[in-house]
Design a protein around this motif. Structure first.
Motif, PDB file in Angstrom:
ATOM      1  N   ALA A  80     -42.375   4.258  35.011  1.00 52.29           N
ATOM      2  CA  ALA A  80     -43.110   3.188  34.102  1.00 52.29           C
ATOM      3  C   ALA A  80     -41.958   2.063  33.536  1.00 52.29           C
ATOM      4  N   THR A  81     -41.025   2.826  33.207  1.00 46.29           N
ATOM      5  CA  THR A  81     -39.737   1.912  32.793  1.00 46.29           C
ATOM      6  C   THR A  81     -39.031   1.091  33.619  1.00 46.29           C
ATOM      7  N   LEU A  82     -39.036   1.633  34.862  1.00 49.76           N
ATOM      8  CA  LEU A  82     -38.427   1.071  35.837  1.00 49.76           C
ATOM      9  C   LEU A  82     -39.385  -0.093  36.517  1.00 49.76           C
ATOM     10  N   CYS A  83     -40.784   0.093  36.494  1.00 49.77           N
ATOM     11  CA  CYS A  83     -41.741  -0.912  36.856  1.00 49.77           C
ATOM     12  C   CYS A  83     -41.760  -2.012  35.784  1.00 49.77           C
ATOM     13  N   ILE A  84     -41.557  -1.669  34.462  1.00 47.53           N
ATOM     14  CA  ILE A  84     -41.531  -2.756  33.617  1.00 47.53           C
ATOM     15  C   ILE A  84     -40.298  -3.646  34.016  1.00 47.53           C
ATOM     16  N   ALA A  85     -39.175  -2.850  33.909  1.00 51.02           N
ATOM     17  CA  ALA A  85     -38.034  -3.748  34.088  1.00 51.02           C
ATOM     18  C   ALA A  85     -38.101  -4.642  35.134  1.00 51.02           C
ATOM     19  N   THR A 106     -40.597  -5.866  36.565  1.00 53.07           N
ATOM     20  CA  THR A 106     -41.623  -7.124  36.615  1.00 53.07           C
ATOM     21  C   THR A 106     -40.844  -7.925  35.569  1.00 53.07           C
ATOM     22  N   ALA A 112     -42.648   8.600  33.018  1.00 54.63           N
ATOM     23  CA  ALA A 112     -42.113   7.634  32.032  1.00 54.63           C
ATOM     24  C   ALA A 112     -40.941   6.965  32.515  1.00 54.63           C
ATOM     25  N   ARG A 113     -40.213   7.646  33.268  1.00 57.41           N
ATOM     26  CA  ARG A 113     -38.944   6.661  33.905  1.00 57.41           C
ATOM     27  C   ARG A 113     -39.441   5.873  34.831  1.00 57.41           C
TER      28      ARG A 113
END
Ligand code: HEC
Length: 160
Positions: A9-14, A16, A6-7
């Motif tokens: 994924a959040t990091l990847c979105i941030a 991007t 989950a973390r």
């Protein structure tokens, strides 16, 4: 705390979002270049009067008056603070520039000494040595000490 998916994924979105934002702001693209200046030959030569004294021809002989300098007849010894040898020092120093330049400075004896060296090394002032130099330093350090000692404190400067 564990570094779970989950973390990640959040990091990847941030990341991007940050990259897209930077791209949109144009930070990732080449900035348009300003037009190249015209070739040197095409530029008009600056009028001699516009050149700073330091940028003019170097003075060949020690103590030579910079070319183009015209002594201001309104500049008189009384423009410098009173003190021994004021008259002589005035005429010596104003061979090249207004007494204004001298009067605006307020320095310790040590800094005046450095300034005289600079004036000789950099601006072709006739070197002052021995008792002659002492005489100038006596006058300058007494008549034009650091401003703090003249009752003025510049709150934005913490050097003397
Ligand atoms: C041979 C020429 C010459 C003589 C003589 C001369 N100066 Fe200068 N001085 C210059 C030049 C050139 C500058 C730089 C002027 C400028 O930046 O506009 C300068 C600048 C200065 C400045 C300003 C320094 C600064 O930090 O901006 C002071 C103060 C000064 N001179 C003091 C003196 C004193 C005191 C004497 C006499 C003992 C003297 N000068 C004699 C050429 C001379």
């Amino acid at each position: 705390m564990a570094f779970g998916p989950a973390r990640l994924a959040t990091l990847c979105i941030a990341l991007t979002v940050a990259v897209l934002g930077a791209d949109k702001a144009g930070w990732l693209r080449d900035k348009p270049q300003p037009p190249a200046p015209p070739p040197v030959a095409a530029r008009p030569a600056p009028a001699p009067a516009a050149l700073a004294p330091a940028a003019r021809e170097p003075t060949a002989s020690a103590g030579a008056v910079p070319p183009g300098y015209v002594r201001d007849s309104a500049d008189v010894p009384a423009n410098l603070p009173e003190g021994p040898d004021r008259e002589e020092i005035f005429w010596f120093c104003t061979a090249c520039h207004s007494s204004d330049l001298v009067r605006r400075q307020g320095l310790t004896r040590e800094r005046w000494d450095e300034l005289l060296t600079w004036m000789t090394d950099r601006h072709g002032m006739a070197p002052l040595e021995g008792t002659e130099r002492d005489k100038y330093l006596d006058y300058l350090s007494q008549a034009l000490p650091p401003r703090r000692q003249r009752g003025f404190t510049n709150p934005f400067l913490n050097r003397e």
